[in-house]
Design a protein around this motif. Structure first.
Motif, PDB file in Angstrom:
ATOM      1  N   ARG A 183       0.863  -1.189   0.000  1.00 43.16           N
ATOM      2  CA  ARG A 183       0.000   0.000   0.000  1.00 43.16           C
ATOM      3  C   ARG A 183       0.898   1.238   0.000  1.00 43.16           C
ATOM      4  O   ARG A 183       1.594   1.505   0.985  1.00 43.16           O
ATOM      5  CB  ARG A 183      -0.922  -0.004   1.221  1.00 43.16           C
ATOM      6  CG  ARG A 183      -2.050  -1.050   1.118  1.00 43.16           C
ATOM      7  CD  ARG A 183      -1.647  -2.363   1.782  1.00 43.16           C
ATOM      8  NE  ARG A 183      -2.659  -3.390   1.664  1.00 43.16           N
ATOM      9  CZ  ARG A 183      -3.655  -3.565   2.540  1.00 43.16           C
ATOM     10  NH1 ARG A 183      -3.797  -2.745   3.546  1.00 43.16           N
ATOM     11  NH2 ARG A 183      -4.503  -4.543   2.378  1.00 43.16           N
ATOM     12  N   PHE A 184       0.868   1.946  -1.083  1.00 44.97           N
ATOM     13  CA  PHE A 184       1.759   3.069  -1.353  1.00 44.97           C
ATOM     14  C   PHE A 184       0.975   4.375  -1.289  1.00 44.97           C
ATOM     15  O   PHE A 184      -0.133   4.469  -1.822  1.00 44.97           O
ATOM     16  CB  PHE A 184       2.354   2.867  -2.744  1.00 44.97           C
ATOM     17  CG  PHE A 184       3.088   4.046  -3.338  1.00 44.97           C
ATOM     18  CD1 PHE A 184       4.467   4.125  -3.254  1.00 44.97           C
ATOM     19  CD2 PHE A 184       2.404   5.048  -4.010  1.00 44.97           C
ATOM     20  CE1 PHE A 184       5.144   5.198  -3.825  1.00 44.97           C
ATOM     21  CE2 PHE A 184       3.069   6.125  -4.582  1.00 44.97           C
ATOM     22  CZ  PHE A 184       4.447   6.196  -4.479  1.00 44.97           C
ATOM     23  N   LEU A 185       1.529   5.381  -0.618  1.00 47.05           N
ATOM     24  CA  LEU A 185       0.906   6.703  -0.575  1.00 47.05           C
ATOM     25  C   LEU A 185       1.879   7.739  -1.117  1.00 47.05           C
ATOM     26  O   LEU A 185       3.016   7.833  -0.650  1.00 47.05           O
ATOM     27  CB  LEU A 185       0.528   7.085   0.863  1.00 47.05           C
ATOM     28  CG  LEU A 185       0.107   8.551   1.097  1.00 47.05           C
ATOM     29  CD1 LEU A 185      -1.149   8.896   0.308  1.00 47.05           C
ATOM     30  CD2 LEU A 185      -0.076   8.828   2.578  1.00 47.05           C
TER      31      LEU A 185
ATOM     32  N   ALA B 276       3.528  10.974 -11.969  1.00 47.92           N
ATOM     33  CA  ALA B 276       4.667  10.061 -12.029  1.00 47.92           C
ATOM     34  C   ALA B 276       4.641   9.076 -10.871  1.00 47.92           C
ATOM     35  O   ALA B 276       4.947   7.889 -11.035  1.00 47.92           O
ATOM     36  CB  ALA B 276       5.969  10.854 -12.025  1.00 47.92           C
ATOM     37  N   ASP B 277       4.281   9.561  -9.684  1.00 48.59           N
ATOM     38  CA  ASP B 277       4.255   8.693  -8.505  1.00 48.59           C
ATOM     39  C   ASP B 277       3.260   7.550  -8.683  1.00 48.59           C
ATOM     40  O   ASP B 277       3.566   6.384  -8.417  1.00 48.59           O
ATOM     41  CB  ASP B 277       3.863   9.512  -7.266  1.00 48.59           C
ATOM     42  CG  ASP B 277       4.843  10.629  -6.961  1.00 48.59           C
ATOM     43  OD1 ASP B 277       5.993  10.563  -7.426  1.00 48.59           O
ATOM     44  OD2 ASP B 277       4.447  11.576  -6.261  1.00 48.59           O
ATOM     45  N   LEU B 278       2.053   7.889  -9.120  1.00 47.73           N
ATOM     46  CA  LEU B 278       1.011   6.876  -9.268  1.00 47.73           C
ATOM     47  C   LEU B 278       1.350   5.875 -10.362  1.00 47.73           C
ATOM     48  O   LEU B 278       1.120   4.667 -10.211  1.00 47.73           O
ATOM     49  CB  LEU B 278      -0.325   7.550  -9.569  1.00 47.73           C
ATOM     50  CG  LEU B 278      -0.875   8.473  -8.473  1.00 47.73           C
ATOM     51  CD1 LEU B 278      -2.142   9.182  -8.958  1.00 47.73           C
ATOM     52  CD2 LEU B 278      -1.157   7.700  -7.196  1.00 47.73           C
ATOM     53  N   LYS B 279       1.907   6.364 -11.467  1.00 47.90           N
ATOM     54  CA  LYS B 279       2.283   5.467 -12.560  1.00 47.90           C
ATOM     55  C   LYS B 279       3.404   4.524 -12.132  1.00 47.90           C
ATOM     56  O   LYS B 279       3.377   3.327 -12.432  1.00 47.90           O
ATOM     57  CB  LYS B 279       2.706   6.278 -13.781  1.00 47.90           C
ATOM     58  CG  LYS B 279       1.556   7.017 -14.448  1.00 47.90           C
ATOM     59  CD  LYS B 279       2.062   7.905 -15.579  1.00 47.90           C
ATOM     60  CE  LYS B 279       0.923   8.694 -16.216  1.00 47.90           C
ATOM     61  NZ  LYS B 279       1.395   9.599 -17.286  1.00 47.90           N
ATOM     62  N   THR B 280       4.403   5.072 -11.432  1.00 51.19           N
ATOM     63  CA  THR B 280       5.534   4.252 -11.008  1.00 51.19           C
ATOM     64  C   THR B 280       5.099   3.155 -10.050  1.00 51.19           C
ATOM     65  O   THR B 280       5.445   1.980 -10.223  1.00 51.19           O
ATOM     66  CB  THR B 280       6.607   5.131 -10.339  1.00 51.19           C
ATOM     67  OG1 THR B 280       7.054   6.122 -11.260  1.00 51.19           O
ATOM     68  CG2 THR B 280       7.788   4.298  -9.884  1.00 51.19           C
ATOM     69  N   ALA B 281       4.356   3.534  -9.020  1.00 54.02           N
ATOM     70  CA  ALA B 281       3.905   2.544  -8.049  1.00 54.02           C
ATOM     71  C   ALA B 281       3.068   1.460  -8.714  1.00 54.02           C
ATOM     72  O   ALA B 281       3.222   0.267  -8.431  1.00 54.02           O
ATOM     73  CB  ALA B 281       3.104   3.226  -6.942  1.00 54.02           C
TER      74      ALA B 281
ATOM     75  N   ASP C 180       1.940   1.100   3.819  1.00 58.42           N
ATOM     76  CA  ASP C 180       3.260   0.493   4.009  1.00 58.42           C
ATOM     77  C   ASP C 180       4.405   1.467   3.727  1.00 58.42           C
ATOM     78  O   ASP C 180       5.449   1.404   4.373  1.00 58.42           O
ATOM     79  CB  ASP C 180       3.427  -0.716   3.066  1.00 58.42           C
ATOM     80  CG  ASP C 180       2.402  -1.788   3.327  1.00 58.42           C
ATOM     81  OD1 ASP C 180       2.265  -2.208   4.489  1.00 58.42           O
ATOM     82  OD2 ASP C 180       1.719  -2.207   2.368  1.00 58.42           O
ATOM     83  N   CYS C 181       4.208   2.326   2.726  1.00 62.66           N
ATOM     84  CA  CYS C 181       5.301   3.195   2.305  1.00 62.66           C
ATOM     85  C   CYS C 181       4.730   4.520   1.812  1.00 62.66           C
ATOM     86  O   CYS C 181       3.654   4.561   1.225  1.00 62.66           O
ATOM     87  CB  CYS C 181       6.139   2.531   1.220  1.00 62.66           C
ATOM     88  SG  CYS C 181       5.190   1.908  -0.195  1.00 62.66           S
ATOM     89  N   VAL C 182       5.483   5.574   2.072  1.00 63.80           N
ATOM     90  CA  VAL C 182       5.062   6.923   1.704  1.00 63.80           C
ATOM     91  C   VAL C 182       6.164   7.573   0.891  1.00 63.80           C
ATOM     92  O   VAL C 182       7.336   7.505   1.245  1.00 63.80           O
ATOM     93  CB  VAL C 182       4.775   7.778   2.944  1.00 63.80           C
ATOM     94  CG1 VAL C 182       4.385   9.204   2.544  1.00 63.80           C
ATOM     95  CG2 VAL C 182       3.684   7.148   3.798  1.00 63.80           C
TER      96      VAL C 182
ATOM     97  N   ALA D 239      10.346   3.872  -2.862  1.00 66.77           N
ATOM     98  CA  ALA D 239       9.309   3.695  -1.849  1.00 66.77           C
ATOM     99  C   ALA D 239       8.496   2.428  -2.092  1.00 66.77           C
ATOM    100  O   ALA D 239       8.220   1.659  -1.156  1.00 66.77           O
ATOM    101  CB  ALA D 239       8.393   4.917  -1.827  1.00 66.77           C
ATOM    102  N   ALA D 240       8.109   2.211  -3.345  1.00 68.30           N
ATOM    103  CA  ALA D 240       7.273   1.045  -3.666  1.00 68.30           C
ATOM    104  C   ALA D 240       8.020  -0.274  -3.474  1.00 68.30           C
ATOM    105  O   ALA D 240       7.404  -1.308  -3.189  1.00 68.30           O
ATOM    106  CB  ALA D 240       6.773   1.153  -5.107  1.00 68.30           C
TER     107      ALA D 240
END
Length: 266
Positions: free
Chosen positions: A5-7, A22-27, A74-76, A220-221
């Motif tokens: 679970r990535f934020l 970019a963050d959402l696509k990468t995760a 889990d990660c931010v 992070a992911a």
């Protein structure tokens, strides 16, 4: 096995290549379930930043409440934070909910060279957020801003910044060397176990938009899946290199186009 679970806590990019996009696509590309909290509305594209509108504290607080009260994060990954109030609010929630992994990309300088924060934003990043981060990922201009020094022009000068960065509060520092020249793009990583140079071929491309956001989000992911930070950082750098290699296939924008987050899928 449940999904990571990535934020991401970051600003927008309407052109889709940097910031929260970019963050959402990468995760997502790396198999994590991505959630998000907006800190600012940024008018930018592949050619540069036009304006930044920080969101009100109550709007950011409501978003943080909604995510953390419902989902075990889990990660931010923390990206653009432009003021002390927002930084202190983010710190409040990180200290309350204690996610296992916090990665801070100290976003202060855009790829176009535009400064994204003022003096207050600088202190927000250095004095409030870095001490609660497990990993920070400054590029060379950002590292120079954080330490109020000159931008390094060599690997030796780059290494000289590491001690100053390592005492700011984060356990792990990923000092990105992409701004230097040469056949390889070398990052210098400080961890509690020691220092590591990570080397990759330098990709000749103008499609660099969002590369800093992408690397930090990849780290992070991947952190929850690895026993040590350096293993996650190595894998994230491999993903970043592949995304840069495939970036020209996208042919997006008139300036510095985005990296190809879904190079393995499209």
């Amino acid at each position: 096995m449940r999904a990571t679970r990535f934020l991401c806590i970051a600003g927008t990019d309407p052109s889709g290549g940097a910031g929260q996009s970019a963050d959402l696509k990468t995760a997502s590309a790396l198999g994590a379930y991505a959630t998000s909290v907006l800190t600012a509305v940024v008018a930018q594209n592949t050619c540069g930043v036009r304006s930044v509108l920080p969101l009100p504290e109550n709007v950011i607080r409501a978003q943080l409440d909604a995510v953390f009260e419902d989902i075990d994060i889990d990660c931010v990954k923390i990206g653009m934070v432009s003021d002390l109030t927002t930084a202190r609010l983010i710190r409040e929630f990180i200290e309350r909910y204690r996610p296992a992994h916090v990665v801070l990309d100290p976003v202060m300088v855009a790829k176009s060279g535009d400064m994204l924060v003022d003096r207050e934003g600088f202190h927000a990043v250095r004095d409030v957020l870095i001490p609660i981060a497990d990993v920070i990922t400054p590029n060379l201009p950002e590292a120079a801003v954080l330490l109020e020094s000159d931008i390094p022009a060599s690997h030796e000068e780059m290494a000289a910044l590491l001690p100053g960065l390592s005492v700011l509060g984060a356990d792990t520092v990923v000092l990105k060397g992409g701004y230097l020249h040469g056949e390889t793009s070398n990052d210098l990583v400080h961890t509690p176990q020691g220092n590591h140079w990570l080397e990759a071929p330098r990709i000749e491309t103008r499609a660099l938009h969002g590369s800093g956001c992408t690397l930090a989000s990849a780290i992070a992911a991947l952190l929850p899946r690895h026993d040590t930070p350096i293993e996650a950082i190595r894998q994230a750098k491999t993903y970043m290199t592949q995304a840069l290699t495939a970036a020209e296939r996208l042919d997006i924008g008139k300036g510095q186009g985005p990296v190809h987050h879904f190079h393995a899928w499209w």
